[in-house]
Design an enzyme around this catalytic site. Structure first.
Site, PDB file in Angstrom:
ATOM      1  N   LYS A   1       0.867  -1.188   0.000  1.00  0.00           N
ATOM      2  CA  LYS A   1       0.000   0.000   0.000  1.00  0.00           C
ATOM      3  C   LYS A   1       0.889   1.220   0.000  1.00  0.00           C
ATOM      4  O   LYS A   1       1.831   1.313   0.799  1.00  0.00           O
ATOM      5  CB  LYS A   1      -0.862  -0.018   1.277  1.00  0.00           C
TER       6      LYS A   1
ATOM      7  N   LYS B   1       4.742   1.893   8.714  1.00  0.00           N
ATOM      8  CA  LYS B   1       3.582   2.687   9.121  1.00  0.00           C
ATOM      9  C   LYS B   1       2.335   1.797   9.256  1.00  0.00           C
ATOM     10  O   LYS B   1       1.607   1.882  10.238  1.00  0.00           O
ATOM     11  CB  LYS B   1       3.344   3.742   8.025  1.00  0.00           C
TER      12      LYS B   1
ATOM     13  N   LYS C   1       5.198   2.025  -2.916  1.00  0.00           N
ATOM     14  CA  LYS C   1       5.162   3.455  -3.289  1.00  0.00           C
ATOM     15  C   LYS C   1       5.445   3.575  -4.768  1.00  0.00           C
ATOM     16  O   LYS C   1       6.087   2.703  -5.358  1.00  0.00           O
ATOM     17  CB  LYS C   1       6.228   4.242  -2.498  1.00  0.00           C
TER      18      LYS C   1
ATOM     19  N   THR D   1      -4.915  12.571   6.978  1.00  0.00           N
ATOM     20  CA  THR D   1      -3.521  12.621   7.435  1.00  0.00           C
ATOM     21  C   THR D   1      -3.371  13.697   8.502  1.00  0.00           C
ATOM     22  O   THR D   1      -2.802  13.453   9.583  1.00  0.00           O
ATOM     23  CB  THR D   1      -2.580  12.893   6.244  1.00  0.00           C
TER      24      THR D   1
ATOM     25  N   ASN E   1      -2.114  19.647   1.558  1.00  0.00           N
ATOM     26  CA  ASN E   1      -3.209  18.868   2.137  1.00  0.00           C
ATOM     27  C   ASN E   1      -2.960  18.562   3.618  1.00  0.00           C
ATOM     28  O   ASN E   1      -3.780  18.905   4.479  1.00  0.00           O
ATOM     29  CB  ASN E   1      -3.371  17.568   1.324  1.00  0.00           C
TER      30      ASN E   1
ATOM     31  N   SER F   1      -7.389   5.298   4.021  1.00  0.00           N
ATOM     32  CA  SER F   1      -7.297   4.588   2.736  1.00  0.00           C
ATOM     33  C   SER F   1      -7.715   3.136   2.924  1.00  0.00           C
ATOM     34  O   SER F   1      -8.404   2.555   2.079  1.00  0.00           O
ATOM     35  CB  SER F   1      -5.858   4.616   2.206  1.00  0.00           C
TER      36      SER F   1
END
Ligand code: NAD
Length: 437
Positions: A76, A100, A112, A196, A227, A364
């Site tokens: 992810k 994470k 990523k 986030t 963001n 997510s």
């Protein structure tokens, strides 16, 4: 599509990032063999994406997708569009995703992606062609059960929508769970937009409880007003924290009594700058503040410093200048390992990136769950589940740090390693096979 085994060696941000594993190993319950596995990404795909530009010319863009580890579930991680994207960086970002997801306990590994491009130079149509072209190139490598992209720096919900649509065309069926951070009408989750910043805010609320802070007396500086930075500033402002400084790539602004954050967000998003003349009809106004450089912002005498821009902000050279006693890492990788040593020596309390910015990947995950079950949650449901996960993870890491007298970063990695180790060891390591069962 070409598959790069491992094109890069030598000193780089990935090598620096995995140094944290050795330090955390001592405090984790994990087999040494499992740690060694985490020093090597599982797979790397390097692609070139040809894009027909509006003027008829052809440009080729380099792109990458790295799956770092999938022991705990599918890879992810976001896709970054930035001119400085490189394979070392994408590998480091994928590694941080593995850690994470383990810290917050969601069933994913780390991945990523990135494309070397300055998206600000592209027209909207060029950007759409690039986004769809990138997905066509990595389409065989990703999927709802193998590797799930999301937004990152300079990519957004609309880009995720294009990417989902392109992948669905390749599959011949609508596949919303292949990507998260999508627009709501295309299967996005309520509450993803500010997740986030909100996750970091929940961490700060726990710190507030632990330290007995009075929010009205806490001065906060935020580096990076995109963001993540905007939402953490907004939520803290709503709780009466004083946001005294913010910055973006063009520079920063400072105001002793604190900013009215909602106006600042409106101003930044409409004028695309933090300090500019904002005209609403016939009325023009300017943000009332002192201009400061990004370096000055990092050295401000504030209570909480929030890096929310890019990597390598605190290094062995400049970390000494940090005066804030608390740093909450909303950006990924803002502190190098040398910078870390300096901050630890100075007894700074650092809430590390793999914990502080995990709210994004957590929502997510909620989006992916909702896509798979075809049933959508309300925003308060999303926020409540996020608060529960962030608060639990924060306190687990904080308690481990206190119990073992270690910094929170080492504690977060040790906590993550123990979880990843459980999954790797569940299929056997040397100690199991040597026992001859
Ligand atoms: P964004 O593109 O929305 O915003 C980035 C901001 O940083 C912009 O305001 C930009 O002007 C500013 N910036 C760039 N260079 C700067 C510099 N040298 N000094 C000061 N400001 C600078 O990106 P974002 O999504 O807010 O991501 C910011 C950070 O948070 C990144 O490290 C990203 O990996 C991390 N992060 C984001 C999410 C998410 O869901 N958005 C999740 C986890 C981590």
């Amino acid at each position: 599509m070409t598959t790069a085994a491992d094109g890069d060696r030598g000193g780089n941000i990935f090598d620096d990032a995995i140094k944290r594993l050795d330090r955390a190993f001592e405090f984790a319950e994990i087999d040494a063999e499992a740690v060694e596995r985490l020093k090597h990404p599982r797979a790397i795909v390097q692609v070139s994406v040809p894009v027909r530009m509006d003027d008829g010319s052809l440009r080729i863009f380099e792109g990458y997708r790295v799956r770092h580890d999938d022991s705990r579930g599918p890879g992810k991680g976001g896709v970054r569009f930035h001119p400085d994207v490189n394979l070392h960086e994408v590998k480091a970002l994928a590694f941080w995703m593995t850690c994470k997801c383990a810290v917050v306990g969601i069933p994913y590994g780390g991945a990523k992606g990135g494309v070397v491009v300055n998206p600000k130079e592209l027209s909207r149509l060029e950007l759409e062609r690039l986004s769809r072209g990138f997905i066509r190139q990595i389409g065989e490598f990703i999927g709802p059960e193998s590797d799930i992209p999301a937004p990152d720096v300079y990519t957004n919900a609309m880009i995720m929508g294009w990417m989902m649509d392109e992948y669905s065309k390749m599959q011949g069926q609508r596949t919303p769970a292949v990507i998260t951070g999508k627009p709501i009408p295309l299967g996005g989750s309520l509450g993803r937009e500010d997740a986030t910043g909100r996750g970091a805010y929940y961490c700060i609320k726990e710190l507030e409880r632990q330290k007995g802070w009075d929010p009205g007396r806490i001065r906060v500086a935020v580096q990076g007003f995109g963001n993540a930075g905007q939402h953490v500033a907004r939520l803290l402002h709503e709780d009466n924290y004083r946001i005294v400084a913010v910055s973006d790539s063009k520079g920063g602004i400072f105001k002793q009594d604190g900013f009215d954050v909602p106006s600042l967000i409106r101003f930044k998003n409409e004028s695309r700058q933090l300090k500019a003349v904002y005209c609403d009809g016939s009325v023009c106004e300017m943000v009332d503040a002192d201009t400061i450089s990004n370096e000055e912002l990092l050295a401000l005498d504030v209570d909480v410093l929030v890096p929310a821009a890019l990597e390598n902000v605190f290094t062995g050279e400049n970390a000494r200048k940090v005066r804030a006693p608390v740093i909450v890492e909303v950006a990924n990788g803002p502190t190098t390992s040398d910078g870390d040593a300096v901050l630890n020596e100075a007894k700074k309390l650092v809430v590390p990136d793999i914990l502080a910015n995990a709210g994004g990947v957590t929502v997510s995950y909620f989006e992916w769950v909702q896509n798979k079950q075809g049933y959508y949650w309300t925003e308060p449901e999303v926020q409540e589940r996020l608060r529960e996960i962030m608060t639990r993870a924060f306190n687990a890491v904080y308690d481990l740090a206190e119990r073992r007298s270690i910094d929170m970063r080492t504690a977060a990695y040790a906590y993550a390693l123990t979880r990843i180790g459980e999954a790797i060891e569940a299929v056997g390591t040397q100690s199991f096979f040597q026992a001859g069962h």
